[in-house]
Write a protein that holds these residues in place. Structure first.
Motif: not given
Length: 142
Positions: A34-50, A94-102
């Protein structure tokens, strides 16, 4: 397990796109890009068990074998999707980094995001070939 690359920016028709295509054709696991624009938009929310993995220069450095074992553990543990996120020039909040599994890095150097995408594709091929017992990976051999 679905291997999902979520990347900022369009790769278009480029040498990097050819590399991504070449390596992803070899990966036998389910995959999506999946490609997102350089700016704007958000990373899609993860599905369950991802699991969400951010590629960031400040992340943990893993060997190819460690990376393969992590994917194998997740797959065998019933994880349905591994999401690999590549940010734009300013990286992740920082919020995206904190929310990542790795959070992982391909070394301490800063890589252009198109090169990082090609490197990720190669590492996904390498990891899945290690898990399958394919002789592509030669770590530790003389």
């Amino acid at each position: 397990m679905l291997l999902h690359i979520i990347a900022r920016g369009r790769i278009g028709r480029s040498p990097e796109a050819e590399l991504v295509e070449r390596y992803m054709k070899r990966v036998t696991w389910a995959q999506k890009i999946s490609e997102l624009p350089d700016t704007g938009g958000r990373i899609p929310l993860p599905a369950d068990n991802s699991r969400t993995i951010l590629l960031d220069e400040g992340g943990e450095q893993m060997s190819s074998l460690e990376f393969a074992r992590l994917l194998e553990k997740w797959r065998d543990g019933g994880v349905r999707e591994a999401r690999f996120c590549l940010g734009a020039a300013d990286g992740f909040t920082p919020e995206e980094r904190e929310g990542a599994d790795k959070v992982i890095a391909f070394g301490r150097a800063t890589w252009p995001h198109l090169m990082a995408r090609a490197m990720l594709a190669e590492q996904l091929w390498r990891a899945t070939s290690i898990v399958a017992g394919h002789p592509y990976h030669r770590e530790g051999r003389q």
